[in-house]
Design an enzyme around this catalytic site. Structure first.
Site, short mmCIF file in Angstrom:
data_model
loop_
_atom_site.label_atom_id
_atom_site.label_comp_id
_atom_site.label_asym_id
_atom_site.label_seq_id
_atom_site.Cartn_x
_atom_site.Cartn_y
_atom_site.Cartn_z
N LYS A 9 0.72 -0.99 0.08
CA LYS A 9 -0.02 -0.32 -0.25
C LYS A 9 0.89 1.11 0.14
O LYS A 9 1.80 0.81 -0.50
CB LYS A 9 -0.73 -0.49 1.00
N HIS A 95 -8.68 -2.96 -5.95
CA HIS A 95 -9.12 -2.96 -4.64
C HIS A 95 -9.77 -2.05 -3.89
O HIS A 95 -9.58 -0.87 -4.19
CB HIS A 95 -7.51 -2.54 -3.91
N GLU A 154 -11.24 -10.81 -1.71
CA GLU A 154 -11.10 -9.81 -0.25
C GLU A 154 -12.36 -9.46 0.83
O GLU A 154 -12.39 -7.77 0.23
CB GLU A 154 -10.16 -8.46 -0.89
P1 PGA Z 1 -4.43 -6.69 5.26
O1 PGA Z 1 -4.74 -6.32 4.07
O2 PGA Z 1 -3.70 -7.87 5.55
O3 PGA Z 1 -3.45 -5.89 5.86
O4 PGA Z 1 -5.42 -6.93 5.74
C1 PGA Z 1 -4.89 -6.85 3.08
C2 PGA Z 1 -5.01 -6.18 2.02
O5 PGA Z 1 -5.87 -4.88 1.98
O6 PGA Z 1 -4.16 -6.49 0.40
#
Ligand code: PGA
Length: 230
Positions: A9, A95, A154
């Site tokens: 990110k 995303h 996700e």
């Molecule tokens: P996380 O994020 O592992 O911090 O839950 C996953 C993502 O959004 O790719």
């Protein structure tokens, strides 16, 4: 083949990214041959990170986290698939943070996937309810070659919350994606993945790997996830 994809990110500047790679190499000098590890970095880190990967011969693949839905041209600040093709083999699209914060639509995500494929970059399409069906339908409408894409379920409630969904429920959704895509493509799970829960997800018959946000930032935690699958 199993897949572990890190998603940094908007974290890690170039200096931090190179230190991360040093640490990762010392923790896991040999990545397992049956797991493909892909790291999706900020644009600003990718070129130098790749140089260091080449110097060290470390078999990690790099990816971007976003791409413009527009073609090359007068679009100040946009990074196109044509630019990315020299840098990465993979790119996340759709995303849920981008849908939420930047209003990305299913049509834009399909355009992104299409232009990535035209530039030989594999799109990693993120999916959640309630738009999962609509997103897949839109990929078909835009003639995206879904056989060449990766997909990740996700669930928004699980992203960055420390509350993963039940692996059996995630597997159920992965089956739904498999049915809609109707091709043998990698389908992954993402959302609060840790070394403790990773094996429970990849043990499911329709889950081919994991997308890891928070625990990809610290090499020790990312290495623990890779080791947990061996
Ligand atoms: P996380 O994020 O592992 O911090 O839950 C996953 C993502 O959004 O790719």
């Amino acid at each position: 083949m199993r897949y572990i994809i890190g998603n940094w990110k908007s974290n890690q500047n170039l200096t931090e990214s190179l230190i991360w790679l040093d640490d990762m190499i010392s923790l896991v000098p040999r990545l397992p041959s049956d797991i493909q590890v892909i790291l999706c970095l900020p644009f600003t880190d990718i070129a130098s990170f790749n140089e260091k990967l080449a110097e060290t011969n470390y078999p990690l693949s790099t990816g971007a986290q976003n791409v413009s839905h527009l073609p090359p041209g007068k679009h100040t600040g946009e990074i196109t698939a044509m630019m990315l093709r020299e840098l990465v083999s993979f790119c996340l699209v759709g995303h849920s943070e981008r849908r939420r914060d930047f209003g990305e639509t299913c049509e834009e995500v399909a355009q992104k996937a299409k232009s990535l494929l035209e530039n030989s970059v594999t799109p990693i399409v993120c999916l959640d309810q309630p738009y999962l069906d609509e997103q897949i339908k839109t990929l078909f409408q835009f003639d995206v070659d879904v056989k060449r894409c990766f997909f990740v379920y996700e669930p928004f409630s699980a992203i960055g919350t420390g509350k993963p969904v039940d692996p059996v429920a995630a597997n159920h959704i992965a089956h739904q994606v498999d049915f809609l895509i109707d091709a043998n493509v990698p389908i992954l799970y993402g959302g609060s993945v840790t070394a403790d829960n990773a094996p429970d997800f990849v043990r499911q018959n329709q889950i081919d790997g994991l997308l890891v946000g928070t625990d990809s930032l610290r090499p020790s935690l990312f290495a623990a996830i890779i080791n947990s699958l061996q």
